[in-house]
Write a protein that holds these residues in place. Structure first.
Motif: not given
Length: 604
Positions: A444-447, A473, A477, A513, A516-517
């Motif tokens: 989910y792209g949480q960093r 990702y 972008r 994100r 990625r998902n």
């Protein structure tokens, strides 16, 4: 129009499977595989004419090298006969346009090629009408598709721009702009059917050239589009009396008039405002006023979102009261008595329109609350007398999908466990909750925070899977398109389209994100639909009905005496669908399958 241009599609003997339109030729140029899968003896093409009132006027049926125009009243019986005798692959512009009457008559069709669903896979997005699908199949840009005439004074489609009345394809190679009017003549349905078959064969060539998996995805998506019509027809069984009780518990008793509705609203508000008597005039439907109310009792929050307020449950009694109010208010306004009256039929079935693809990553969607029914109302979803619900839920499906699409052998090894997070935690040397946070953060792209710390360990332990996600990702972008494992095109550049990629780093990160998902959720949706279609096919003789498809969860309504056999077939269907979808990858998928009378009885 040149003399060499044939004005109607020509029906030729099977040995010369070639027809011409607008100077384009098919036949020997088609791939051997395309001729085998969508050859004359393998397919039947069905197209229907425009509606006359509430009924179809006529239909064209092409099979075995011959074509016929049938009165609408004869279509169901003839299709049922062909299905029983030949079991062809049915080709149509879309199931919604061609198969609705068949589904209503409970004619079960085993195989199909849905031109609209194939177009969505190959070219992305949700728009997939015949003119657009034809144009894409023939290399014509979507912007060049002529607009349909509207009859308006400023209509730009002049009569002289249209081809001759006996011609479907115009000089530019497009389907004629006024094809809806043109199809009012039943004799024109035959070339319309051949155009559908031509488009399908061209799509098959394109899919085969792109990926061996993509043709299988078209098959399962086509089956899903038929399943959507069956879901609309059958509906979700409810215990109407119990559902009324649940709605009353949240929204109050059924109001007799508008004044009673206002009184019910005030009563719901009072359960919150009694905790802050000095703020009794607060409008709970106004986030700014709610935030001021909370600040007045020492609850200073950046927003009034549920996940923010959850952390303050113990700070002041108004917070849990507000959260309960929101739950009840949603039921009162969205799932209240009007919803019951409008969407639940006299047979106590909840019905709404279904679509096989959301136009983004490819998830199924449904209307009338079928995809968003509050958990509080699930006790109202119940099997009819003599029946039960087989509820099957894919366990940790997205991490397992990641193992397949990334081709990470180490991560695939973790899927052999019932609980994937346990071996991941052992490999990382952390507690299971930390490992779960790391895996979900990766997808989910949480960093930031604890997720970011755990993710660094995951990147070191599973570099192949994490590298795959990082590449997705980066693609997002840049706003570049990508494809799911099954081959669906996802246009990341259309996300947040108000600002082009490269102009705002924050929006670029959001697109990243999303990408990625999307490669995970979209691929998981493909597996789920392949599973649902397999369940549909393998449980038909049990008189089973798939009555709900909810992301990674199935509900199957089945006679009670067939329950255990249905459980076995649902689980076997997952094994079969996963093997076909993954190409035999060494990744284990699991389903938590149980027999219940009410949806709420199922344990997660």
């Amino acid at each position: 129009m040149s003399a060499a241009r044939v004005r109607l599609f020509v029906i030729l003997p099977r040995s010369a499977l070639t027809w011409h339109s607008a100077g384009r030729t098919r036949g020997d140029g088609a791939g051997t595989y395309a001729r085998r899968v969508l050859g004359a003896d393998e397919v039947a093409v069905l197209v229907v004419g425009p509606s006359a009132g509430v009924h179809r006027s006529a239909a064209a049926l092409v099979h075995g090298g011959s074509a016929r125009v049938l009165p609408a009243a004869e279509v169901v019986d003839e299709v049922a006969r062909l299905e029983a005798e030949h079991r062809p692959r049915w080709v149509w512009w879309s199931a919604g346009a061609a198969a609705r009457d068949l589904v209503a008559a409970r004619v079960r069709l085993a195989r199909s090629w849905d031109v609209a669903e194939a177009h969505r896979l190959l070219h992305g997005g949700s728009a997939a009408g015949p003119p657009l699908a034809w144009a894409a199949a023939h290399g014509l840009g979507p912007g060049s598709v002529p607009a349909a005439p509207t009859g308006d004074l400023f209509d730009h489609v002049a009569r002289q721009d249209l081809p001759a009345e006996d011609t479907l394809v115009d000089d530019a190679g497009h389907l004629r702009a006024d094809h809806l009017r043109w199809l009012e003549d039943p004799e024109h349905l035959v070339p319309w059917a051949h155009a559908a078959l031509e488009t399908a064969r061209t799509q098959l060539d394109a899919a085969t050239q792109r990926s061996p998996r993509l043709t299988g995805t078209v098959a399962s998506e086509s089956a899903a589009s038929l399943l959507c019509l069956e879901l609309e027809r059958d509906g979700l069984p409810l215990d109407r009396a119990r559902m009324e009780e649940l709605v009353a518990g949240a929204a109050g008793p059924r109001a007799a008039d508008p004044a009673g509705e206002v009184a019910g609203r005030r009563a719901r508000d009072a359960r919150v405002l009694r905790h802050v008597p000095e703020r009794g005039s607060t409008d709970l439907r106004n986030p700014a006023q709610v935030k001021e109310m909370l600040a007045a009792v020492g609850v200073d929050v950046p927003s009034t979102r549920k996940w923010v307020l959850e952390a303050y449950r113990e700070v002041h009694p108004v917070v849990p009261a507000l959260l309960e109010w929101r739950r009840d208010e949603r039921i009162a306004t969205t799932y209240g008595y009007r919803w019951l009256d409008a969407c639940v039929g006299p047979d106590h079935r909840l019905r709404g329109a279904w679509t096989a693809c959301d136009g983004a990553a490819g998830r199924m969607t449904a209307e009338n609350g079928l995809h968003s029914l509050p958990a509080l109302l699930r006790p109202g979803v119940a099997a009819e007398p003599g029946h039960v619900l087989v509820r099957a839920d894919l366990g940790q499906v997205e991490p397992r999908v990641l193992a397949v699409v990334a081709g990470d052998a180490a991560f695939a090894a973790a899927t052999r466990a019932d609980d994937l997070y346990a071996p991941v935690a052992q490999r990382l040397g952390v507690e299971r909750p930390v490992a779960k946070v790391a895996v979900l953060a990766a997808m989910y792209g949480q960093r930031s925070g604890a997720a970011g710390q755990a993710l660094r360990g995951l990147e070191a332990a599973y570099p192949v899977a994490m590298g795959f996600l990082d590449r997705a990702y980066a693609t997002g972008r840049r706003g570049e398109p990508l494809r799911t494992y099954g081959g669906r095109l996802v246009h990341t550049g259309r996300v947040l389209a108000g600002q082009p990629p490269g102009t705002d780093p924050r929006l670029d990160a959001a697109r990243g994100r999303f990408a990625r998902n999307a490669v995970i959720q979209g691929s998981a949706a493909e597996l789920f639909k392949a599973w649902a279609a397999t369940v549909r096919a393998t449980t038909a003789d049990l008189q089973a009905q798939v009555v709900l498809c909810l992301h990674d969860e199935l509900l199957v309504h089945v006679p009670e005496e067939a329950a255990q056999e249905a459980v076995r077939r649902v689980d076997d269907a997952l094994t079969d669908a996963a093997r076909r979808w993954s190409g035999g990858a060494p990744v284990r998928f699991v389903s938590h399958t149980s027999v219940v009378r009410r949806w709420s009885d199922a344990k997660d």
